[in-house]
Structures are given as C-alpha cells and as structure tokens.
Design a protein around this motif. Structure first.
Motif, PDB file in Angstrom:
ATOM      1  N   GLY A 167      -3.114  -8.138   0.958  1.00 19.14           N
ATOM      2  CA  GLY A 167      -3.044  -8.178   2.405  1.00 19.14           C
ATOM      3  C   GLY A 167      -4.358  -8.543   3.054  1.00 19.14           C
ATOM      4  O   GLY A 167      -5.429  -8.130   2.587  1.00 19.14           O
ATOM      5  N   ASN A 168      -4.271  -9.344   4.131  1.00 18.66           N
ATOM      6  CA  ASN A 168      -5.446  -9.788   4.866  1.00 18.66           C
ATOM      7  C   ASN A 168      -5.160  -9.756   6.354  1.00 18.66           C
ATOM      8  O   ASN A 168      -4.074 -10.157   6.795  1.00 18.66           O
ATOM      9  CB  ASN A 168      -5.818 -11.223   4.472  1.00 18.66           C
ATOM     10  N   ALA A 169      -6.129  -9.316   7.152  1.00 20.35           N
ATOM     11  CA  ALA A 169      -5.989  -9.343   8.608  1.00 20.35           C
ATOM     12  C   ALA A 169      -7.346  -9.104   9.262  1.00 20.35           C
ATOM     13  O   ALA A 169      -8.122  -8.243   8.825  1.00 20.35           O
ATOM     14  CB  ALA A 169      -4.986  -8.296   9.091  1.00 20.35           C
TER      15      ALA A 169
ATOM     16  N   ASP B 259      -4.146 -13.787  10.597  1.00 18.14           N
ATOM     17  CA  ASP B 259      -3.365 -13.393   9.434  1.00 18.14           C
ATOM     18  C   ASP B 259      -2.802 -11.975   9.599  1.00 18.14           C
ATOM     19  O   ASP B 259      -3.469 -11.086  10.143  1.00 18.14           O
ATOM     20  CB  ASP B 259      -4.154 -13.496   8.135  1.00 18.14           C
ATOM     21  N   ILE B 260      -1.574 -11.823   9.135  1.00 17.78           N
ATOM     22  CA  ILE B 260      -0.916 -10.507   9.159  1.00 17.78           C
ATOM     23  C   ILE B 260      -0.292 -10.330   7.781  1.00 17.78           C
ATOM     24  O   ILE B 260       0.906 -10.472   7.581  1.00 17.78           O
ATOM     25  CB  ILE B 260       0.146 -10.417  10.277  1.00 17.78           C
ATOM     26  N   GLY B 261      -1.148 -10.027   6.822  1.00 17.94           N
ATOM     27  CA  GLY B 261      -0.704  -9.912   5.442  1.00 17.94           C
ATOM     28  C   GLY B 261      -0.272  -8.526   5.042  1.00 17.94           C
ATOM     29  O   GLY B 261       0.081  -8.298   3.879  1.00 17.94           O
ATOM     30  N   PHE B 262      -0.294  -7.612   6.000  1.00 16.14           N
ATOM     31  CA  PHE B 262       0.199  -6.257   5.791  1.00 16.14           C
ATOM     32  C   PHE B 262       1.498  -6.072   6.579  1.00 16.14           C
ATOM     33  O   PHE B 262       1.818  -6.867   7.459  1.00 16.14           O
ATOM     34  CB  PHE B 262      -0.824  -5.224   6.268  1.00 16.14           C
ATOM     35  N   SER B 263       2.218  -5.009   6.301  1.00 20.12           N
ATOM     36  CA  SER B 263       3.398  -4.694   7.092  1.00 20.12           C
ATOM     37  C   SER B 263       2.991  -4.354   8.521  1.00 20.12           C
ATOM     38  O   SER B 263       1.827  -4.029   8.784  1.00 20.12           O
ATOM     39  CB  SER B 263       4.140  -3.498   6.480  1.00 20.12           C
ATOM     40  N   ARG B 264       3.947  -4.430   9.442  1.00 19.67           N
ATOM     41  CA  ARG B 264       3.661  -4.071  10.829  1.00 19.67           C
ATOM     42  C   ARG B 264       3.103  -2.655  10.907  1.00 19.67           C
ATOM     43  O   ARG B 264       2.124  -2.404  11.631  1.00 19.67           O
ATOM     44  CB  ARG B 264       4.936  -4.167  11.665  1.00 19.67           C
TER      45      ARG B 264
ATOM     46  N   MET C  11     -18.818 -11.223  25.364  1.00 25.72           N
ATOM     47  CA  MET C  11     -18.808 -10.309  24.240  1.00 25.72           C
ATOM     48  C   MET C  11     -17.492 -10.443  23.477  1.00 25.72           C
ATOM     49  O   MET C  11     -16.432 -10.535  24.075  1.00 25.72           O
ATOM     50  CB  MET C  11     -18.997  -8.863  24.729  1.00 25.72           C
ATOM     51  N   VAL C  12     -17.587 -10.481  22.148  1.00 22.44           N
ATOM     52  CA  VAL C  12     -16.417 -10.503  21.274  1.00 22.44           C
ATOM     53  C   VAL C  12     -16.618  -9.441  20.209  1.00 22.44           C
ATOM     54  O   VAL C  12     -17.718  -9.278  19.676  1.00 22.44           O
ATOM     55  CB  VAL C  12     -16.222 -11.886  20.614  1.00 22.44           C
ATOM     56  N   CYS C  13     -15.535  -8.747  19.877  1.00 23.74           N
ATOM     57  CA  CYS C  13     -15.581  -7.745  18.824  1.00 23.74           C
ATOM     58  C   CYS C  13     -14.751  -8.255  17.647  1.00 23.74           C
ATOM     59  O   CYS C  13     -13.578  -8.594  17.813  1.00 23.74           O
ATOM     60  CB  CYS C  13     -15.047  -6.413  19.331  1.00 23.74           C
ATOM     61  N   LEU C  14     -15.357  -8.335  16.487  1.00 23.01           N
ATOM     62  CA  LEU C  14     -14.687  -8.770  15.272  1.00 23.01           C
ATOM     63  C   LEU C  14     -14.372  -7.546  14.421  1.00 23.01           C
ATOM     64  O   LEU C  14     -15.280  -6.824  14.004  1.00 23.01           O
ATOM     65  CB  LEU C  14     -15.587  -9.737  14.499  1.00 23.01           C
ATOM     66  N   SER C  15     -13.081  -7.333  14.172  1.00 22.63           N
ATOM     67  CA  SER C  15     -12.631  -6.160  13.409  1.00 22.63           C
ATOM     68  C   SER C  15     -11.967  -6.611  12.119  1.00 22.63           C
ATOM     69  O   SER C  15     -11.034  -7.420  12.151  1.00 22.63           O
ATOM     70  CB  SER C  15     -11.646  -5.330  14.238  1.00 22.63           C
ATOM     71  N   ALA C  16     -12.439  -6.097  11.000  1.00 24.33           N
ATOM     72  CA  ALA C  16     -11.895  -6.444   9.689  1.00 24.33           C
ATOM     73  C   ALA C  16     -10.951  -5.343   9.241  1.00 24.33           C
ATOM     74  O   ALA C  16     -11.386  -4.231   8.916  1.00 24.33           O
ATOM     75  CB  ALA C  16     -13.033  -6.627   8.684  1.00 24.33           C
ATOM     76  N   LEU C  17      -9.652  -5.646   9.220  1.00 24.84           N
ATOM     77  CA  LEU C  17      -8.658  -4.631   8.858  1.00 24.84           C
ATOM     78  C   LEU C  17      -8.510  -4.486   7.352  1.00 24.84           C
ATOM     79  O   LEU C  17      -8.075  -3.434   6.873  1.00 24.84           O
ATOM     80  CB  LEU C  17      -7.298  -4.980   9.471  1.00 24.84           C
ATOM     81  N   GLY C  18      -8.825  -5.528   6.589  1.00 21.15           N
ATOM     82  CA  GLY C  18      -8.702  -5.482   5.137  1.00 21.15           C
ATOM     83  C   GLY C  18      -8.529  -6.871   4.577  1.00 21.15           C
ATOM     84  O   GLY C  18      -8.074  -7.780   5.265  1.00 21.15           O
TER      85      GLY C  18
ATOM     86  N   ASP D 248       2.125 -14.671   0.936  1.00 22.05           N
ATOM     87  CA  ASP D 248       2.533 -13.356   1.444  1.00 22.05           C
ATOM     88  C   ASP D 248       1.365 -12.469   1.837  1.00 22.05           C
ATOM     89  O   ASP D 248       1.476 -11.674   2.780  1.00 22.05           O
ATOM     90  CB  ASP D 248       3.380 -12.630   0.397  1.00 22.05           C
ATOM     91  N   ASP D 249       0.245 -12.581   1.126  1.00 25.39           N
ATOM     92  CA  ASP D 249      -0.884 -11.700   1.448  1.00 25.39           C
ATOM     93  C   ASP D 249      -1.554 -12.083   2.771  1.00 25.39           C
ATOM     94  O   ASP D 249      -2.478 -11.399   3.218  1.00 25.39           O
ATOM     95  CB  ASP D 249      -1.908 -11.668   0.310  1.00 25.39           C
ATOM     96  N   HIS D 250      -1.057 -13.139   3.404  1.00 25.43           N
ATOM     97  CA  HIS D 250      -1.542 -13.535   4.727  1.00 25.43           C
ATOM     98  C   HIS D 250      -0.433 -13.533   5.784  1.00 25.43           C
ATOM     99  O   HIS D 250      -0.733 -13.451   6.979  1.00 25.43           O
ATOM    100  CB  HIS D 250      -2.188 -14.918   4.662  1.00 25.43           C
ATOM    101  N   SER D 251       0.812 -13.637   5.344  1.00 27.74           N
ATOM    102  CA  SER D 251       1.919 -13.808   6.304  1.00 27.74           C
ATOM    103  C   SER D 251       2.956 -12.693   6.295  1.00 27.74           C
ATOM    104  O   SER D 251       3.889 -12.714   7.093  1.00 27.74           O
ATOM    105  CB  SER D 251       2.644 -15.136   6.010  1.00 27.74           C
TER     106      SER D 251
END
Length: 269
Positions: free
Chosen positions: A13-15, A28-33, A1-8, A60-63
């Motif tokens: 920003g993308n993650a 990808d971590i395109g948002f702040s921590r 089982m895998v869960c795919l979560s879309a943060l945005g 930047d919107d990915h990193s």
C-alpha cells in the motif's frame, strides 16, 4: 504553505497527502478506505478536505482503495487515460474520473499538477510534479531508472519523494523466482538504493529541503541500510541541511510543513 503527509509506502500500500489551507490532494490510494482514513486521522488530517485523488498507475498497492474512497467523498480520480480504461474494464473506477495525458499540466483543488511518464511495468505509469504557492513537490515511487525525462522533472524540487526499492545483493540472494528478480532489475522494474543515491547529485539543488524515500522492499531492503547509505550520500554532497525521512509500510511517517517564503521545512507530527 503546503503540508506533505506520508501515510505509508511499500508493496502492500502507498498513499501521500498534500494539504493547503483551502483543501488537499491524495496521491495514490493503495490501502483500503478504512485504513486510509485511520492513517489520516493519526496525523490529524480530515478526509473531508480532500478535493481529488491522483493515481500513478493501476497496480493494487497504489489503486486498491481508489473507487471506494473517491465515491465515499464524491471526489474525482485523476489518472492517465489508458490506466482509466484498464480500471474501467475491471469495475475499479469511481463515479468521477478526470483523465489526463502525461506531459499535460492541469489544475485541481488549487494545485498545479504535471504528470510525466516513467519507466515501470504498468499500463501508463506516471510520476508527478505538483506546484502551489511557489513550492514544487516531485513524486516518483515506481520507476526502473531515472531517465532523462524523470531527471528533468524531478530536479530542483522543494520536496522530493523518490523510490529506493531494493539492495542488489539482498535481491540476488533472495528466494524470489528468477523471472521476478529479472522484472525488478529491468529498466521497467524498480529503482535500487545505489541508483537512487547516485541520482541525488543532480536532483538536489539549493532549493531542496525535504527528501523522503519510498517503496522499500520488505524482503530485499532494510530501513537501517537505506538510512546509512543516504545519510552518507547527503553528507558527501554537503547537504546535511536536507530533512530526510524513510516512508515505511506499516505506519505513517508524519507530516512536513513546507514554506516557500523562507524555504523552511518543519515536521509537524
């Protein structure tokens, strides 16, 4: 089982997060921590379970949050070698880095990861095919076109995350400068709604159960337009059995649980 979560997903920003019982990966971590943690917590995800981060490219919107997020959790950032060098020169790399070459598979956090080159105006942009427990997840959020390599890698996935960035007429009529319009329209720009729709005829197979659309332009696209186009396309292909969602910029879409044993997909939050 895998869960795919879309943060945005979008130009600010993308993650994505892939979770399994033993741990998780973030793509990808395109948002702040702080924003990544907040969005994960909204979906009931524990940041402490993330074992590694995967980076598609250096924009930047990915990193944006990569260095701080990875250092905070003491996890590696997995990225193409030219991208790592680009970020290193700018002081944007975390302490732990795993460099890869597109086309070379590797294992991390219990997942098998296959990065593949895509056409985009970045140093060494990639998409990912990620496998675990018999499941195959394809991710391509920034690409000028679905060329033969991308088509080969992204076909026959259980879950597919694909860019649908702009509507041609909305982009043409926008106030954006001509050079930017040409960049977006070019082979190393972004994927438009029509091209993404057309690609589904090949990309979707009987195996595919989840389709998420990403990186919608806030100025040259609309959720309503994309929803209408893709619902019609899925109906045309006889694939009303495919779970379909649009990842928006300002809030998480949710989490989808995928099971290989029965080919099921279920939105869990």
């Amino acid at each position: 089982m895998v869960c795919l979560s879309a943060l945005g997903s979008g130009s600010r920003g993308n993650a994505l997060v892939l979770s399994a019982p033993e741990g998780a990966l973030i793509v990808d971590i395109g948002f702040s921590r702080r924003e990544v943690r907040s969005r994960m917590e909204q979906l009931g995800l524990d940041p402490g379970r993330v074992r590694a981060a995967l980076l598609t490219h250096e924009h930047d919107d990915h990193s944006r949050g990569c260095r701080v997020f990875c250092d905070d959790l003491d996890i590696p950032l997995c990225t193409a070698s030219p991208t790592a060098e680009y970020l290193r020169r700018r002081g944007k790399l975390p302490g732990r880095v795993l460099e890869f070459e597109p086309g070379c598979e590797f294992q991390i956090g219990g997942f098998e990861v296959e990065p593949f080159a895509v056409q985009h105006d970045a140093v060494a942009p990639v998409g990912f095919v990620i496998r675990r427990d018999g499941l195959k997840i394809g991710i391509a959020t920034d690409l000028g076109n679905v060329n033969m390599l991308a088509m080969q890698r992204l076909t026959d996935c259980d879950a597919l995350v694909l860019e649908s960035n702009y509507d041609f007429q909305m982009l043409r009529d926008s106030d954006r400068q001509l050079y930017l319009k040409r960049r977006i329209l070019g082979r190393h720009g972004h994927l438009d709604n029509v091209a993404a729709c057309e690609a589904l005829g090949t990309l979707l197979t009987e195996r595919t159960r989840l389709l998420l659309l990403a990186h919608l332009s806030s100025e040259c696209n609309s959720v309503e337009l994309v929803r209408r186009l893709f619902e019609a396309r899925l109906a045309e292909l006889g694939r009303t059995d495919v779970e379909f969602g649009i990842i928006e910029q300002d809030h998480p879409l949710g989490s989808f649980e995928l099971r290989a044993e029965d080919g099921s997909v279920r939105k869990v939050c």
